[in-house]
Enzyme design. Sequence first.
Site, PDB file in Angstrom:
ATOM      1  N   ASN A 233       0.756  -0.988  -0.006  1.00 12.99           N
ATOM      2  CA  ASN A 233      -0.250   0.021   0.063  1.00 12.99           C
ATOM      3  C   ASN A 233       1.134   1.330   0.059  1.00 12.99           C
ATOM      4  O   ASN A 233       0.339   2.212  -0.442  1.00 12.99           O
ATOM      5  CB  ASN A 233      -1.005  -0.044   1.265  1.00 12.99           C
TER       6      ASN A 233
ATOM      7  N   GLN B 135      -4.906  -3.768  -2.313  1.00  7.31           N
ATOM      8  CA  GLN B 135      -4.347  -2.958  -3.350  1.00  7.31           C
ATOM      9  C   GLN B 135      -4.042  -3.574  -4.908  1.00  7.31           C
ATOM     10  O   GLN B 135      -3.808  -2.845  -5.499  1.00  7.31           O
ATOM     11  CB  GLN B 135      -2.772  -2.479  -3.020  1.00  7.31           C
TER      12      GLN B 135
ATOM     13  N   GLY C  46     -13.499  -3.158  -0.488  1.00  2.00           N
ATOM     14  CA  GLY C  46     -14.279  -2.508  -1.481  1.00  2.00           C
ATOM     15  C   GLY C  46     -13.926  -1.006  -1.847  1.00  2.00           C
ATOM     16  O   GLY C  46     -13.767  -0.557  -3.081  1.00  2.00           O
ATOM     17  N   HIS C  47     -13.105  -0.295  -0.681  1.00  2.00           N
ATOM     18  CA  HIS C  47     -13.134   1.089  -1.070  1.00  2.00           C
ATOM     19  C   HIS C  47     -11.749   1.308  -1.888  1.00  2.00           C
ATOM     20  O   HIS C  47     -11.524   2.330  -1.954  1.00  2.00           O
ATOM     21  CB  HIS C  47     -13.159   2.034   0.469  1.00  2.00           C
TER      22      HIS C  47
ATOM     23  N   CYS D  99       1.465   9.385  11.072  1.00  2.00           N
ATOM     24  CA  CYS D  99       1.810  10.636  11.761  1.00  2.00           C
ATOM     25  C   CYS D  99       0.672  10.408  13.032  1.00  2.00           C
ATOM     26  O   CYS D  99      -0.347  10.324  12.829  1.00  2.00           O
ATOM     27  CB  CYS D  99       1.097  11.918  10.870  1.00  2.00           C
TER      28      CYS D  99
HETATM   29  C1  LIG Z   1      -6.571  -0.486   2.803  1.00  2.00           C
HETATM   30  C2  LIG Z   1      -6.052  -1.727   3.324  1.00  2.00           C
HETATM   31  C3  LIG Z   1      -6.230  -2.587   3.939  1.00  2.00           C
HETATM   32  C4  LIG Z   1      -7.521  -2.438   4.848  1.00  2.00           C
HETATM   33  O1  LIG Z   1      -8.605  -2.438   4.169  1.00  2.00           O
HETATM   34  P1  LIG Z   1      -9.973  -1.969   4.693  1.00  2.00           P
HETATM   35  O2  LIG Z   1     -11.086  -2.549   3.744  1.00  2.00           O
HETATM   36  O3  LIG Z   1     -10.040  -0.373   4.856  1.00  2.00           O
HETATM   37  O4  LIG Z   1     -10.200  -2.796   6.083  1.00  2.00           O
HETATM   38  C5  LIG Z   1      -5.578  -3.748   4.103  1.00  2.00           C
HETATM   39  N1  LIG Z   1      -4.424  -4.080   3.454  1.00  2.00           N
HETATM   40  C6  LIG Z   1      -4.032  -3.169   2.543  1.00  2.00           C
HETATM   41  C7  LIG Z   1      -2.779  -3.585   1.880  1.00  2.00           C
HETATM   42  C8  LIG Z   1      -4.629  -1.892   2.215  1.00  2.00           C
HETATM   43  O5  LIG Z   1      -4.104  -1.248   1.461  1.00  2.00           O
END
Ligand SMILES: *Cc1c(COP(=O)(O)O)cnc(C)c1O
Length: 394
Positions: free
Chosen positions: A158, A186, A207-208, A332
């Site tokens: 990420n 990701q 999802g997001h 941060c």
């Molecule tokens: C955003 C993210 C998560 C967490 O996902 P959520 O759906 O927000 O709980 C876990 N692993 C990675 C690599 C992410 O980028």
Amino acid sequence: MSSVPTAIYLDHQATTPVDPRVLDTMLPWFSENFGNAHSTQHAWGRQAANAVENAREQVGSLIGASAREIVFTSGATESNNLAIKGAVRFAMRHGRGDHLVTVATEHKCVLESCAAVAEEGASISIIGVGPDGRVDPSAISAAITDDTVLVSVMAVNNEIGVLQPLAELGSICSARGVLLHTDAAQAAGKVPIDVDAMQIDLLSISGHKMYGPKGIGALYTRRRPRARLLAEISGGGQERGFRSGTLPVPLAAALGDAAVIAMSELATEGTRLASLRDRMLKHLRARHDGLFVNGSLDHRVPGNLNVGFPGIDAGALMNGLDSVAISTGSACTSASIEPSYVLRALGLGDSDAGASIRIGFGRFTTETEVDTAAELISAAVDAQLDKRPSRAAE
Ligand SMILES: *Cc1c(COP(=O)(O)O)cnc(C)c1O
């Protein structure tokens, strides 16, 4: 609400906007079609159940899985918890091993899930990465013992966007009879994934991160050979007993649609994002001699750039950059900026880690936005370096 953007959003690894097409799919399931997907004695329930099963099929298709292998969750955090705690607890309960292998640059929710099972008596091997952010498959292989239950390695990081060698890890794990879990938050919808070709047993989706809503995700659980998990949430036995609770039908339908869109646009969008990324890098390199790129550029998701400008303070840079949303890649807190453990794992010192920014491009990012953002970022870097006391005066 104004439709004129006040800032340029280049933080698509943190979250993505809901695609308007996905929103259209989702909305009716809140209002006229409000049924409980588990109340299949009547039309409302059956309609909702059909929507959920359709979405399950769509999410499965994105990764080469069948609908029956998809468990809906609240997001990748929950999927990662269920995969790791579920697999290790199941194995420990049945005397089938108590060791797991993961990587230093994993998301916190993976590392913390591993730490949680370690508290219960499991042992963990945390493997480091090379300066390019990639894990060496032979280091994973060497860490596997007779007691190993699970290897958990993320598909795409990420912070630095680096792709891990999943297919190689898949063949190692399958040969050793060890489950391979991958956090694909990701990666899903961004790079091609095939759970059979890559021999992945468990895979987490958010999802997001793929233009769907927040609060929904999925866990792929292989059926043949079956990945055995202990459930995290007890209740009515929904989601094949893995995840009890009434399904959020609108969110599930939205995730399904997000998967269909991502799959149909994956190739063209990948090319477009890579060219935006290259465009940004070219702009910044032309203006800043010392610029360094964090993580492999060759093995990287198209929409990510992570660069450092020696001598700057990325936190302060961002404070002065109101009109571009980027990230420091550092955790941060109000009082202190802790350098990113991911960048540290690549071998960066505190100063270079603290001088690095993550720029994330997305589906609605334009060339004009990239050009404008490059100008603004460059100017902010220059302003900071000019303000800094000169070396000669020190
Ligand atoms: C955003 C993210 C998560 C967490 O996902 P959520 O759906 O927000 O709980 C876990 N692993 C990675 C690599 C992410 O980028």
